[in-house]
Scaffold this motif. Structure first.
Motif, mmCIF file in Angstrom:
data_model
loop_
_atom_site.group_PDB
_atom_site.id
_atom_site.type_symbol
_atom_site.label_atom_id
_atom_site.label_comp_id
_atom_site.label_asym_id
_atom_site.label_seq_id
_atom_site.Cartn_x
_atom_site.Cartn_y
_atom_site.Cartn_z
ATOM 1 N N SER A 123 13.279 -27.013 -40.505
ATOM 2 C CA SER A 123 13.513 -28.279 -39.807
ATOM 3 C C SER A 123 12.850 -29.403 -40.600
ATOM 4 C CB SER A 123 12.926 -28.211 -38.389
ATOM 5 O OG SER A 123 11.521 -28.150 -38.441
ATOM 6 N N ASP A 124 12.901 -30.612 -40.059
ATOM 7 C CA ASP A 124 12.251 -31.745 -40.725
ATOM 8 C C ASP A 124 10.728 -31.627 -40.714
ATOM 9 O OD1 ASP A 124 14.681 -32.872 -41.292
ATOM 10 O OD2 ASP A 124 14.677 -34.209 -39.548
ATOM 11 N N SER A 125 10.173 -30.854 -39.755
ATOM 12 C CA SER A 125 8.716 -30.708 -39.677
ATOM 13 C C SER A 125 8.238 -29.358 -40.228
ATOM 14 C CB SER A 125 8.245 -30.879 -38.232
ATOM 15 O OG SER A 125 8.840 -29.896 -37.416
ATOM 16 N N SER A 126 9.164 -28.528 -40.672
ATOM 17 C CA SER A 126 8.832 -27.242 -41.282
ATOM 18 C C SER A 126 9.805 -27.025 -42.440
ATOM 19 C CB SER A 126 8.954 -26.119 -40.255
ATOM 20 O OG SER A 126 8.701 -24.869 -40.841
ATOM 21 N N VAL A 127 9.325 -27.286 -43.665
ATOM 22 C CA VAL A 127 10.196 -27.289 -44.832
ATOM 23 C C VAL A 127 9.869 -26.107 -45.747
ATOM 24 C CG1 VAL A 127 10.944 -28.605 -46.852
ATOM 25 C CG2 VAL A 127 10.355 -29.803 -44.727
ATOM 26 N N PRO A 128 10.764 -25.113 -45.835
ATOM 27 C CA PRO A 128 10.588 -24.053 -46.829
ATOM 28 C C PRO A 128 10.900 -24.648 -48.210
ATOM 29 C CG PRO A 128 12.059 -23.352 -45.058
ATOM 30 C CD PRO A 128 11.856 -24.821 -44.922
ATOM 31 N N PHE A 129 9.959 -24.513 -49.143
ATOM 32 C CA PHE A 129 10.070 -25.202 -50.421
ATOM 33 C C PHE A 129 9.772 -24.251 -51.578
ATOM 34 C CE2 PHE A 129 8.940 -28.336 -53.680
ATOM 35 C CZ PHE A 129 9.928 -29.292 -53.469
ATOM 36 N N ILE A 130 10.522 -24.399 -52.667
ATOM 37 C CA ILE A 130 10.386 -23.543 -53.837
ATOM 38 C C ILE A 130 10.099 -24.421 -55.043
ATOM 39 C CG2 ILE A 130 11.601 -21.925 -55.349
ATOM 40 C CD1 ILE A 130 13.388 -21.347 -52.828
ATOM 41 N N LYS A 131 9.119 -23.997 -55.836
ATOM 42 C CA LYS A 131 8.873 -24.721 -57.081
ATOM 43 C C LYS A 131 8.587 -23.725 -58.188
ATOM 44 C CE LYS A 131 4.408 -26.214 -57.851
ATOM 45 N NZ LYS A 131 3.350 -27.004 -58.032
ATOM 46 N N LEU A 132 8.791 -24.174 -59.385
ATOM 47 C CA LEU A 132 8.551 -23.358 -60.558
ATOM 48 C C LEU A 132 7.062 -23.410 -60.886
ATOM 49 C CD1 LEU A 132 10.231 -21.767 -62.642
ATOM 50 C CD2 LEU A 132 10.305 -23.839 -64.001
ATOM 51 N N PHE A 182 7.301 -19.750 -53.503
ATOM 52 C CA PHE A 182 7.853 -20.168 -52.221
ATOM 53 C C PHE A 182 6.719 -20.435 -51.241
ATOM 54 C CE2 PHE A 182 8.996 -19.101 -47.891
ATOM 55 C CZ PHE A 182 10.084 -19.913 -47.689
ATOM 56 N N ARG A 183 6.817 -21.569 -50.552
ATOM 57 C CA ARG A 183 5.866 -21.919 -49.486
ATOM 58 C C ARG A 183 6.624 -22.572 -48.345
ATOM 59 N NH1 ARG A 183 1.312 -25.053 -52.898
ATOM 60 N NH2 ARG A 183 0.222 -23.253 -53.719
ATOM 61 N N VAL A 184 6.091 -22.410 -47.153
ATOM 62 C CA VAL A 184 6.594 -23.149 -46.006
ATOM 63 C C VAL A 184 5.582 -24.251 -45.745
ATOM 64 C CG1 VAL A 184 7.213 -23.079 -43.562
ATOM 65 C CG2 VAL A 184 7.712 -21.113 -45.021
ATOM 66 N N LEU A 185 6.030 -25.493 -45.766
ATOM 67 C CA LEU A 185 5.158 -26.640 -45.537
ATOM 68 C C LEU A 185 5.435 -27.187 -44.143
ATOM 69 C CD1 LEU A 185 5.828 -28.127 -49.028
ATOM 70 C CD2 LEU A 185 3.703 -27.065 -48.286
ATOM 71 N N LYS A 186 4.380 -27.255 -43.322
ATOM 72 C CA LYS A 186 4.521 -27.713 -41.935
ATOM 73 C C LYS A 186 3.808 -29.043 -41.770
ATOM 74 C CE LYS A 186 5.148 -23.163 -40.151
ATOM 75 N NZ LYS A 186 5.606 -22.606 -38.952
ATOM 76 N N LYS A 187 4.485 -29.946 -41.083
ATOM 77 C CA LYS A 187 3.940 -31.280 -40.828
ATOM 78 C C LYS A 187 2.739 -31.156 -39.903
ATOM 79 C CE LYS A 187 4.575 -35.811 -41.064
ATOM 80 N NZ LYS A 187 4.181 -36.505 -42.244
ATOM 81 N N ALA A 188 1.621 -31.757 -40.305
ATOM 82 C CA ALA A 188 0.397 -31.754 -39.503
ATOM 83 C C ALA A 188 -0.192 -33.158 -39.542
ATOM 84 C CB ALA A 188 -0.597 -30.739 -40.043
ATOM 85 N N PRO A 202 7.144 -32.025 -50.133
ATOM 86 C CA PRO A 202 6.573 -32.791 -49.015
ATOM 87 C C PRO A 202 5.055 -32.882 -49.129
ATOM 88 C CG PRO A 202 8.211 -31.249 -48.201
ATOM 89 C CD PRO A 202 7.990 -30.934 -49.659
ATOM 90 N N GLY A 203 4.549 -34.107 -49.063
ATOM 91 C CA GLY A 203 3.118 -34.342 -49.128
ATOM 92 C C GLY A 203 2.564 -34.458 -50.532
ATOM 93 N N GLN A 204 3.364 -34.112 -51.564
ATOM 94 C CA GLN A 204 2.894 -34.196 -52.948
ATOM 95 C C GLN A 204 4.055 -34.656 -53.817
ATOM 96 O OE1 GLN A 204 0.898 -30.661 -54.262
ATOM 97 N NE2 GLN A 204 -0.327 -30.539 -52.422
ATOM 98 N N ALA A 205 4.300 -35.945 -53.804
ATOM 99 C CA ALA A 205 5.472 -36.511 -54.480
ATOM 100 C C ALA A 205 5.475 -36.270 -55.985
ATOM 101 C CB ALA A 205 5.563 -38.008 -54.189
ATOM 102 N N ASP A 206 4.301 -35.991 -56.581
ATOM 103 C CA ASP A 206 4.258 -35.762 -58.025
ATOM 104 C C ASP A 206 4.706 -34.349 -58.407
ATOM 105 O OD1 ASP A 206 1.957 -34.772 -56.760
ATOM 106 O OD2 ASP A 206 0.822 -34.797 -58.628
ATOM 107 N N GLN A 207 4.808 -33.454 -57.432
ATOM 108 C CA GLN A 207 5.284 -32.099 -57.694
ATOM 109 C C GLN A 207 6.724 -31.983 -57.228
ATOM 110 O OE1 GLN A 207 2.690 -28.906 -56.639
ATOM 111 N NE2 GLN A 207 0.866 -30.161 -56.869
#
Length: 139
Positions: A97-106, A114-120, A54-59
């Motif tokens: 939720s849709d406004s708080s997305v726990p996300f994992i990347k290599l 692991f990061r939690v991305l929150k809509k702001a 979320p917020g960084q479509a290239d990642q």
């Protein structure tokens, strides 16, 4: 003035100081539920389709829900995530939720970040952060 390069050193070759990358197929994430313990291997995780962060479509990476589904976790009230250093992070069901997305990347070291991305507003703000996710306890 004479300049001599160190022999046998690979320093300076596109070096970002991050060290060598690990083999992501050797990763193991232990998922503990009231029904028992399961392990997701690196090969299983790498086989999951990656999605844009979320917020960084290239990642690309995986929402936490994709790993939970792969491990057979269908319901939970609280998640406790741990990294290789022993640090942990607790997420309540409402934190996913849709406004708080726990996300994992290599990451570059071959570990799961692991990061939690929150809509702001129009963007996303990172909060909770673990480097090297190794375990998830679903309660």
């Amino acid at each position: 003035i004479r300049i001599q390069l160190a022999k046998g050193s690979d320093r300076g070759k596109n070096d970002d100081g991050g060290g060598a990358g690990g083999d992501p197929t050797k990763l193991v994430v232990t998922v503990t539920t009231p029904e028992g313990t399961k392990q997701l291997t690196g090969e299983q995780i790498m086989a999951l389709p990656r999605e844009p962060m979320p917020g960084q479509a290239d990642q690309k990476g995986w929402p936490l829900t994709a790993l939970l589904t792969a491990a057979g976790v269908t319901s939970y009230q609280r998640l406790v995530l741990r990294d290789a250093s022993g640090a942990n992070l607790t997420l309540e069901k409402a934190d996913v939720s849709d406004s708080s997305v726990p996300f994992i990347k290599l990451n570059k070291q071959g570990a799961l970040r692991f990061r939690v991305l929150k809509k702001a507003g129009d963007g996303w703000t990172p909060s909770g952060d673990l480097r090297g996710l190794v375990a998830i306890d679903a309660k």
